[in-house]
Design a protein around this motif. Structure first.
Motif, PDB file in Angstrom:
ATOM      1  N   ARG A   1      24.357 -35.729  12.741  1.00  0.00           N
ATOM      2  CA  ARG A   1      24.570 -34.664  13.576  1.00  0.00           C
ATOM      3  C   ARG A   1      23.810 -34.702  15.000  1.00  0.00           C
ATOM      4  O   ARG A   1      24.278 -33.517  15.857  1.00  0.00           O
ATOM      5  N   ILE A   2      23.001 -35.557  15.346  1.00  0.00           N
ATOM      6  CA  ILE A   2      22.329 -35.252  16.509  1.00  0.00           C
ATOM      7  C   ILE A   2      23.158 -35.562  17.728  1.00  0.00           C
ATOM      8  O   ILE A   2      22.991 -34.934  18.792  1.00  0.00           O
ATOM      9  N   GLY A   3      24.362 -36.384  17.680  1.00  0.00           N
ATOM     10  CA  GLY A   3      25.214 -36.885  18.680  1.00  0.00           C
ATOM     11  C   GLY A   3      26.073 -35.528  19.237  1.00  0.00           C
ATOM     12  O   GLY A   3      25.974 -35.159  20.338  1.00  0.00           O
ATOM     13  N   GLU A   4      26.411 -34.589  17.978  1.00  0.00           N
ATOM     14  CA  GLU A   4      27.088 -33.264  18.474  1.00  0.00           C
ATOM     15  C   GLU A   4      26.204 -32.235  19.176  1.00  0.00           C
ATOM     16  O   GLU A   4      26.579 -31.788  20.088  1.00  0.00           O
ATOM     17  N   THR A   5      24.989 -32.546  18.607  1.00  0.00           N
ATOM     18  CA  THR A   5      24.163 -31.610  19.176  1.00  0.00           C
ATOM     19  C   THR A   5      23.628 -31.761  20.621  1.00  0.00           C
ATOM     20  O   THR A   5      23.692 -30.917  21.533  1.00  0.00           O
ATOM     21  N   LEU A   6      23.481 -33.125  21.032  1.00  0.00           N
ATOM     22  CA  LEU A   6      23.064 -33.473  22.267  1.00  0.00           C
ATOM     23  C   LEU A   6      24.296 -33.338  23.369  1.00  0.00           C
ATOM     24  O   LEU A   6      24.205 -33.109  24.513  1.00  0.00           O
TER      25      LEU A   6
ATOM     26  N   ASP B   1      16.336 -27.846  16.980  1.00  0.00           N
ATOM     27  CA  ASP B   1      16.387 -28.905  15.782  1.00  0.00           C
ATOM     28  C   ASP B   1      17.727 -29.587  16.128  1.00  0.00           C
ATOM     29  O   ASP B   1      18.713 -29.225  16.889  1.00  0.00           O
ATOM     30  N   ALA B   2      17.546 -30.882  15.338  1.00  0.00           N
ATOM     31  CA  ALA B   2      18.746 -31.941  16.058  1.00  0.00           C
ATOM     32  C   ALA B   2      19.851 -31.704  15.312  1.00  0.00           C
ATOM     33  O   ALA B   2      20.841 -32.257  15.610  1.00  0.00           O
ATOM     34  N   ASP B   3      20.119 -30.867  14.316  1.00  0.00           N
ATOM     35  CA  ASP B   3      21.017 -30.515  13.480  1.00  0.00           C
ATOM     36  C   ASP B   3      21.829 -29.512  13.820  1.00  0.00           C
ATOM     37  O   ASP B   3      22.789 -28.973  12.956  1.00  0.00           O
ATOM     38  N   LEU B   4      21.809 -28.780  15.081  1.00  0.00           N
ATOM     39  CA  LEU B   4      22.559 -27.579  15.417  1.00  0.00           C
ATOM     40  C   LEU B   4      23.925 -27.993  15.578  1.00  0.00           C
ATOM     41  O   LEU B   4      25.079 -27.147  15.556  1.00  0.00           O
ATOM     42  N   GLY B   5      24.253 -29.211  15.951  1.00  0.00           N
ATOM     43  CA  GLY B   5      25.783 -29.503  16.064  1.00  0.00           C
ATOM     44  C   GLY B   5      26.195 -28.616  17.384  1.00  0.00           C
ATOM     45  O   GLY B   5      25.413 -28.313  18.337  1.00  0.00           O
ATOM     46  N   HIS B   6      27.580 -28.382  17.376  1.00  0.00           N
ATOM     47  CA  HIS B   6      28.324 -27.561  18.535  1.00  0.00           C
ATOM     48  C   HIS B   6      27.512 -26.399  18.792  1.00  0.00           C
ATOM     49  O   HIS B   6      27.526 -25.804  19.703  1.00  0.00           O
ATOM     50  N   SER B   7      26.848 -25.575  17.833  1.00  0.00           N
ATOM     51  CA  SER B   7      25.982 -24.575  17.912  1.00  0.00           C
ATOM     52  C   SER B   7      24.952 -24.319  19.116  1.00  0.00           C
ATOM     53  O   SER B   7      24.512 -23.508  19.334  1.00  0.00           O
ATOM     54  N   ALA B   8      24.726 -25.603  19.413  1.00  0.00           N
ATOM     55  CA  ALA B   8      23.581 -25.676  20.400  1.00  0.00           C
ATOM     56  C   ALA B   8      23.840 -25.081  21.840  1.00  0.00           C
ATOM     57  O   ALA B   8      23.274 -25.001  22.546  1.00  0.00           O
TER      58      ALA B   8
END
Length: 238
Positions: A17-22, A94-101
């Protein structure tokens, strides 16, 4: 002169999920100003000894990387990021927020406007509840008794704060007790804490063996943090 913002993301085996978060953080303006993208001045990822592709994926989005050779715990990763950060305001995510970041910038405005010294994100209630809520209740009680404030989301890793708050932290907890430790120290020193409800989404632990083991580890970390904060308070009074 605009206040510099450093975003710090501790990560351990978050390749999924970190890619989507970033990616979500790359194009989020502050206050809707499309001419200033993104809202942060530096984005730091701390890879806490991951054994998957977390580091490789993170490198595609930022060149501000810290690599722990072994897993040292979330608090250790957060501290490593802070020691490298140059911003006047620090935003932990956190790294696992995904699109909600994409909602992360909403934590900054009260701090940048000097309405708060620390903001904490309150997550929506999960649709499918997991666990018994014991760790959450323990965290709320402990922060109230040791910090003297009522905080619903003292376990939340999504929080923004002035650099001064972190510079006056008594001790960075190494593991999952880091957030309650930060909250207690900030409250004890009179810093203003505001909670903000935001539609963040992250990976919830399930009711399988792995989920219960994770919650058990978290419970021990939080209890340990309370014990150490209580000892510090006891010796300071003597």
């Amino acid at each position: 002169m605009r206040t510099a913002v450093s975003v710090i993301i501790p990560a351990w085996n978050e390749a999924e999920r970190i890619g989507e978060t970033l990616f979500a953080l790359q194009a989020q303006p502050l206050g809707g100003d499309e001419k200033r993208l993104p809202f942060w001045d530096e984005l730091i990822v701390v890879d806490d000894g991951s054994t998957d592709d977390t580091l490789r994926i993170a490198r595609s989005f930022t060149d501000r990387l810290i690599r722990h050779p072994r897993n040292e715990g979330k608090g250790a990763a957060m501290e490593s990021g802070f020691r490298l950060a140059k911003g006047d305001v620090i935003l932990f995510l956190d790294a696992d927020l995904g699109h909600s970041a994409t909602h992360a910038c909403k934590l900054l405005q009260p701090v940048l406007s000097d309405l708060a010294d620390m903001t904490i994100a309150v997550f929506p209630k999960p649709v499918n509840r997991s666990g018994l809520g014991l760790v959450k209740r323990l965290a709320q009680i402990g922060v109230r008794r040791l910090g003297g404030c009522n905080v619903r989301a003292s376990l939340s890793g999504q929080r923004a704060m002035k650099r001064e708050v972190l510079e006056r932290i008594v001790r960075f907890e190494r593991g999952f007790g880091v957030e309650v430790g930060l909250t207690i120290d900030a409250a004890r020193q009179g810093f203003r804490i505001i909670e903000i409800e935001l539609p963040f989404v992250h990976r919830y632990t399930g009711n399988d063996l792995a989920g219960w083991l994770h919650r058990g580890k978290q419970l021990c970390s939080v209890a340990g943090a309370f014990w150490r904060k209580r000892r510090v308070s006891f010796f300071q009074r003597r």
